[in-house]
Design a protein around this motif. Sequence first.
Motif, PDB file in Angstrom:
ATOM      1  N   PRO A  28      19.843   0.027   1.354  1.00  0.00           N
ATOM      2  CA  PRO A  28      19.446  -0.067  -0.038  1.00  0.00           C
ATOM      3  C   PRO A  28      19.238   1.523  -0.347  1.00  0.00           C
ATOM      4  CG  PRO A  28      17.708  -0.656   1.398  1.00  0.00           C
ATOM      5  CD  PRO A  28      18.713  -0.439   2.295  1.00  0.00           C
ATOM      6  N   TRP A  31      14.727   1.087  -4.137  1.00  0.00           N
ATOM      7  CA  TRP A  31      13.760   0.503  -3.112  1.00  0.00           C
ATOM      8  C   TRP A  31      12.848   1.651  -2.499  1.00  0.00           C
ATOM      9  CZ3 TRP A  31      14.063  -4.842  -2.225  1.00  0.00           C
ATOM     10  CH2 TRP A  31      15.334  -5.384  -2.801  1.00  0.00           C
ATOM     11  N   HIS A  58      10.639   0.780   0.513  1.00  0.00           N
ATOM     12  CA  HIS A  58      11.407   0.178   1.756  1.00  0.00           C
ATOM     13  C   HIS A  58      12.233   1.262   2.717  1.00  0.00           C
ATOM     14  CE1 HIS A  58      10.910  -3.312  -0.952  1.00  0.00           C
ATOM     15  NE2 HIS A  58      11.152  -4.123   0.478  1.00  0.00           N
ATOM     16  N   GLU A 110      14.989  -5.810  -8.161  1.00  0.00           N
ATOM     17  CA  GLU A 110      15.409  -4.793  -7.429  1.00  0.00           C
ATOM     18  C   GLU A 110      14.350  -3.908  -6.925  1.00  0.00           C
ATOM     19  OE1 GLU A 110      18.661  -1.344  -7.136  1.00  0.00           O
ATOM     20  OE2 GLU A 110      18.311  -2.230  -9.176  1.00  0.00           O
ATOM     21  N   GLY A 111      14.200  -3.613  -5.617  1.00  0.00           N
ATOM     22  CA  GLY A 111      13.146  -2.626  -5.163  1.00  0.00           C
ATOM     23  C   GLY A 111      11.858  -3.248  -4.951  1.00  0.00           C
TER      24      GLY A 111
END
Length: 80
Positions: free
Chosen positions: A2, A7, A10, A54-55
């Motif tokens: 990612p 992100w 993460h 997203e993220g």
Amino acid sequence: MPDPKGWPDHPAEITLELTTGAHRLRRDGVDVYFLSDSCLDLLPDRLYPPPGTEGRDLAHLKPLVFQVAGARFIRRYLHG
């Protein structure tokens, strides 16, 4: 891997342990295959994740997981 910009909360790499199954439907001599695993079965009412995931939600990776699973399925079972 990612994008850290999209992100930020993460790790740099995410490993998804998936076992993908294929279900075949034959209609009038045409085979249609449906792929299924714990990621592909997320969001059953839509093909793509909703905007803004997203993220935040790994369901956002569903299209990418489908591409990888589809390529592996074709290579393994439909090649040649």
